[in-house]
Design a protein around this motif. Sequence first.
Motif, PDB file in Angstrom:
ATOM      1  N   LEU A   1      55.749  30.985 -40.257  1.00 11.94           N
ATOM      2  CA  LEU A   1      55.006  32.017 -40.968  1.00 11.94           C
ATOM      3  C   LEU A   1      54.362  31.408 -42.202  1.00 11.94           C
ATOM      4  CD1 LEU A   1      57.419  35.100 -40.912  1.00 11.94           C
ATOM      5  CD2 LEU A   1      55.618  34.501 -39.275  1.00 11.94           C
ATOM      6  N   VAL A   2      53.093  31.714 -42.400  1.00  9.41           N
ATOM      7  CA  VAL A   2      52.368  31.268 -43.592  1.00  9.41           C
ATOM      8  C   VAL A   2      51.982  32.520 -44.378  1.00  9.41           C
ATOM      9  CG1 VAL A   2      50.361  30.039 -44.483  1.00  9.41           C
ATOM     10  CG2 VAL A   2      51.506  29.218 -42.411  1.00  9.41           C
ATOM     11  N   GLY A   3      52.571  32.669 -45.557  1.00  9.04           N
ATOM     12  CA  GLY A   3      52.224  33.796 -46.411  1.00  9.04           C
ATOM     13  C   GLY A   3      50.923  33.518 -47.137  1.00  9.04           C
ATOM     14  N   ALA A   4      50.151  34.579 -47.376  1.00  5.50           N
ATOM     15  CA  ALA A   4      48.824  34.387 -47.949  1.00  5.50           C
ATOM     16  C   ALA A   4      48.559  35.388 -49.060  1.00  5.50           C
ATOM     17  CB  ALA A   4      47.754  34.512 -46.868  1.00  5.50           C
ATOM     18  N   LEU A   5      47.805  34.927 -50.051  1.00  8.92           N
ATOM     19  CA  LEU A   5      47.393  35.796 -51.148  1.00  8.92           C
ATOM     20  C   LEU A   5      46.292  36.758 -50.725  1.00  8.92           C
ATOM     21  CD1 LEU A   5      47.345  33.120 -53.991  1.00  8.92           C
ATOM     22  CD2 LEU A   5      49.194  34.696 -53.400  1.00  8.92           C
TER      23      LEU A   5
ATOM     24  N   VAL B   1      40.166  28.629 -41.112  1.00  8.56           N
ATOM     25  CA  VAL B   1      38.768  28.843 -41.480  1.00  8.56           C
ATOM     26  C   VAL B   1      38.363  30.214 -40.939  1.00  8.56           C
ATOM     27  CG1 VAL B   1      36.407  28.011 -41.283  1.00  8.56           C
ATOM     28  CG2 VAL B   1      38.285  26.361 -41.371  1.00  8.56           C
ATOM     29  N   PRO B   2      37.986  31.163 -41.790  1.00  6.26           N
ATOM     30  CA  PRO B   2      37.865  31.037 -43.251  1.00  6.26           C
ATOM     31  C   PRO B   2      39.229  30.956 -43.934  1.00  6.26           C
ATOM     32  CG  PRO B   2      37.505  33.313 -42.587  1.00  6.26           C
ATOM     33  CD  PRO B   2      37.606  32.511 -41.319  1.00  6.26           C
ATOM     34  N   SER B   3      39.191  30.727 -45.224  1.00 11.11           N
ATOM     35  CA  SER B   3      40.411  30.537 -45.998  1.00 11.11           C
ATOM     36  C   SER B   3      41.286  31.784 -45.985  1.00 11.11           C
ATOM     37  CB  SER B   3      40.078  30.186 -47.447  1.00 11.11           C
ATOM     38  OG  SER B   3      39.461  28.927 -47.532  1.00 11.11           O
ATOM     39  N   ILE B   4      42.598  31.554 -46.077  1.00 11.32           N
ATOM     40  CA  ILE B   4      43.538  32.663 -46.180  1.00 11.32           C
ATOM     41  C   ILE B   4      44.282  32.650 -47.508  1.00 11.32           C
ATOM     42  CG2 ILE B   4      43.871  32.748 -43.684  1.00 11.32           C
ATOM     43  CD1 ILE B   4      46.621  31.360 -44.173  1.00 11.32           C
ATOM     44  N   ALA B   5      44.125  31.595 -48.321  1.00 11.19           N
ATOM     45  CA  ALA B   5      44.838  31.427 -49.595  1.00 11.19           C
ATOM     46  C   ALA B   5      46.338  31.347 -49.374  1.00 11.19           C
ATOM     47  CB  ALA B   5      44.497  32.554 -50.568  1.00 11.19           C
ATOM     48  N   PRO B   6      46.816  30.322 -48.646  1.00 12.91           N
ATOM     49  CA  PRO B   6      48.248  30.234 -48.337  1.00 12.91           C
ATOM     50  C   PRO B   6      49.085  29.964 -49.575  1.00 12.91           C
ATOM     51  CG  PRO B   6      47.142  28.212 -47.673  1.00 12.91           C
ATOM     52  CD  PRO B   6      46.069  29.170 -48.089  1.00 12.91           C
ATOM     53  N   SER B   7      50.207  30.652 -49.659  1.00 12.56           N
ATOM     54  CA  SER B   7      51.063  30.555 -50.841  1.00 12.56           C
ATOM     55  C   SER B   7      52.501  30.217 -50.496  1.00 12.56           C
ATOM     56  CB  SER B   7      51.049  31.894 -51.586  1.00 12.56           C
ATOM     57  OG  SER B   7      51.496  32.924 -50.706  1.00 12.56           O
ATOM     58  N   SER B   8      52.864  30.239 -49.223  1.00 13.58           N
ATOM     59  CA  SER B   8      54.258  30.053 -48.848  1.00 13.58           C
ATOM     60  C   SER B   8      54.331  29.728 -47.363  1.00 13.58           C
ATOM     61  CB  SER B   8      55.067  31.322 -49.143  1.00 13.58           C
ATOM     62  OG  SER B   8      54.408  32.477 -48.646  1.00 13.58           O
ATOM     63  N   ALA B   9      55.488  29.213 -46.957  1.00 13.73           N
ATOM     64  CA  ALA B   9      55.717  28.913 -45.546  1.00 13.73           C
ATOM     65  C   ALA B   9      57.179  29.185 -45.234  1.00 13.73           C
ATOM     66  CB  ALA B   9      55.365  27.459 -45.234  1.00 13.73           C
ATOM     67  N   LEU B  10      57.441  29.602 -43.995  1.00 16.53           N
ATOM     68  CA  LEU B  10      58.808  29.874 -43.569  1.00 16.53           C
ATOM     69  C   LEU B  10      58.954  29.547 -42.095  1.00 16.53           C
ATOM     70  CD1 LEU B  10      61.612  31.060 -44.322  1.00 16.53           C
ATOM     71  CD2 LEU B  10      60.759  33.267 -43.501  1.00 16.53           C
ATOM     72  N   ALA B  11      59.861  28.618 -41.790  1.00 16.57           N
ATOM     73  CA  ALA B  11      60.193  28.312 -40.403  1.00 16.57           C
ATOM     74  C   ALA B  11      61.120  29.400 -39.884  1.00 16.57           C
ATOM     75  CB  ALA B  11      60.859  26.941 -40.317  1.00 16.57           C
ATOM     76  N   VAL B  12      60.745  30.038 -38.779  1.00 14.67           N
ATOM     77  CA  VAL B  12      61.480  31.196 -38.261  1.00 14.67           C
ATOM     78  C   VAL B  12      62.587  30.715 -37.334  1.00 14.67           C
ATOM     79  CG1 VAL B  12      61.307  33.377 -37.005  1.00 14.67           C
ATOM     80  CG2 VAL B  12      59.391  32.592 -38.426  1.00 14.67           C
TER      81      VAL B  12
END
Length: 564
Positions: free
Chosen positions: A387-391, A364-375
Motif C-alpha cells: 500500500l502506498v499512502g498519498a497526500l 503518472v500522474p503524480s499521487i504525492a506518496p507519503s508512506s508505504a506498508l507491506a501487507v
Amino acid sequence: MSRLRMLTLAMVGTTCLAALFGGGIWAGYVLNTEMQNRFSFPARMFYKLNGMYNSYFNSGAAPKPERLVTNRVILEQETIFLPAAAKDFAGGISTFGENTVLVTDRVGKMFSVTDHVVHELNIAPPHDNREILQAQLEAGDLGNIEISFNWMRFNDIFYYDKGSTGYLLLSYTEWLPEQSCFGNALARLPVEGDDPTKWTADADDWTIIARTEPCLELFTSGKGMYGLEAGGRIDRMPDGRLVWSSGAYERADRFEGLDFQNALGQSDDAEYGKMILVNVENGEKTILAKGLRNPQGVSVDASGRIWVSDHGMRGGDELNLVFEGANFGFPAVSYGTKYNRQPAGNRDRHANHDGYDKPVIAFVPSIAPSSALAVDNFHYAWDGDILVGALSGAIHRVHVEDGRGVYVEPIEVDMRIRDMAALHGGRTIVLYTDDRRLSFLTPDTGPDPMARFDELLSAYATDTNTLAAASSTMTACLQCHSLLEGVDNGAGPSLHNICNREPGSSDFQGYSGALDKLGGTWTKQTLSAYIADPFATVPDTNMGWGGIEDANVSQAIANSLCEM
C-alpha cells in the motif's frame, strides 16, 4: 487559538494568496470575502499552510464509521480525531503491542491510542533547536532569509524492544546552531512498562544515535530551509538494524550541470537522497541505496525486503524495492519532469531510467506518496501487496508479482494520508492523516450479499429451470447494479434494500426522472412487474432491459431482492 486571532492572521495572509486570483484590488476584495467563509479554498489553504486546519475545522469530532468497496475486499473503516492539541501536517505513527498506536505530530508531541481512546503522553521530544534558530534569525545572524518552521518537522516515530527494555525512536530535522546548518537526526529513548500513558521523559533524556552527514547549509536567500523533502522514515530489519530514509531537502532539485555524481542524491559523500542502515547500539551507518528524492514511505516486509515510496517531481513518484548498492537515478533520470515541465536531469530530452535501477512501479500522474506498508495477514487477496499512502487523498494498492508492480488500485479515502501502520497482527491497517485523523481499516467479514441472494433465490424458485433462469438474469443485472449498500456499479443504482424505498430515491446520479411517475414505494408486486416488463410499467424508463416472459422468474427475483 481564538477564532478572532485566526481570522486576523487569515486577513494578513491574503497578500500571499492574492496571486491565486491575479492580484490587485479585486483580488483583495475576493480574498477578504472568501476568508470569511472558512470552507472556501483560500481559507482552507491558509489554515493548512499555517497548521491550524484541524483545530478550526474538526475539533471534537466523533468516530466516523464508513464502508469502502475495493476491487477484491470490502473494508470497514472507523475514523477518530486526535485532540486539538495535536499539530496538523507531518509526523508519523508506530505500533506498540497488539492494539496501541503511537503518534508524533510535526512538533514532536506524542500520543497513544488504544481502542480508539487517545492519551497525550508526558514525553518531551528531543531538542531540535528551533528556538535557537528563531533567535538567530531575529538577531540577523543568518542573513536575509526566512524559515518556515512548519517545515522543520518531526517525521516519524518508532517503537521496538530488546529483551526487557523498550525504546522509542524519533526522526526529525535538527538545527545545529554552532555550525549554522541542519540535517536529519535520529534519537532514542528507553521506556519501561507496557502502559505508554505512564511513560515520562524530558528533552535531555533522549540520546541522538545518528545524524546525516554532512550538515546542510541554509540557502542564502528566500526560504533558507525546505524541510518538506526530509524523508526521515524508519523501520526495523530482521537483524535489528534500522532502515532510515533521508531526503535531499530540495538540493537535488536545484542541481545544475551534467556530472550527476556531484548531485546530492548521487554523491557517495553525502547521506541525502539515500536509504541508510543504522546500528542502534553504536550508531554505525551504512548507505544502502541512493538516487532518491524524498523517500517518505519505508516498510520492511515479512521476508526482510525493503519497500520505499519516493515522492518525486512532477510525474516522478515511485515505489522501489531496495537492495544493497541500488541507484534509482534521481536527479539524473526520472519518469517525470521538473515542475516547469522541462526534462529531469538537465538534459535537452526526456529520459527514462536507462543505466539506473528501475522502480517497481511509477505513478503518472503524480499521487504525492507519503508512506508505504507491506501487507501481511490482512486478507488473502491483499497479502503480499504494497500500500502506498498519498497526500492526494487515496491509498494505492500495488499488486506485486516477482518483484514487479502488475497493477495499481487507487482507493479513494478523501484524506491526505501521511503514514500507515498495521495493528492486531496485520488484521487492521491504520491511516494517519494530515488533519490529525486516525482511520482504522479492517476487511468486512460479514455475510456476502450475493451468497444471501442465491440462498433466497433457491428458496423462492419453483423449479430448477426457474432457478437457472433467475440466476442467469441476475448475473446480467449485476453488470449495471450492485447488491451492496450505497455502492453503485456506475450504470445503475444499488438494489440493496430496494423494497419499501421510493422509486428513484437512492443517491444514484443517473436517474432519468421517469420513475417519479410510479409513485409510492417498491413492493414485491411492483418490482416483479417492472422486472417482467419495464416499459409497460414505466413507459419513459431508460432501463436497457427488455423484460422476462416467465412470471415465475421475475417473481422469484423480486421476492429475493425484497428479503435482502
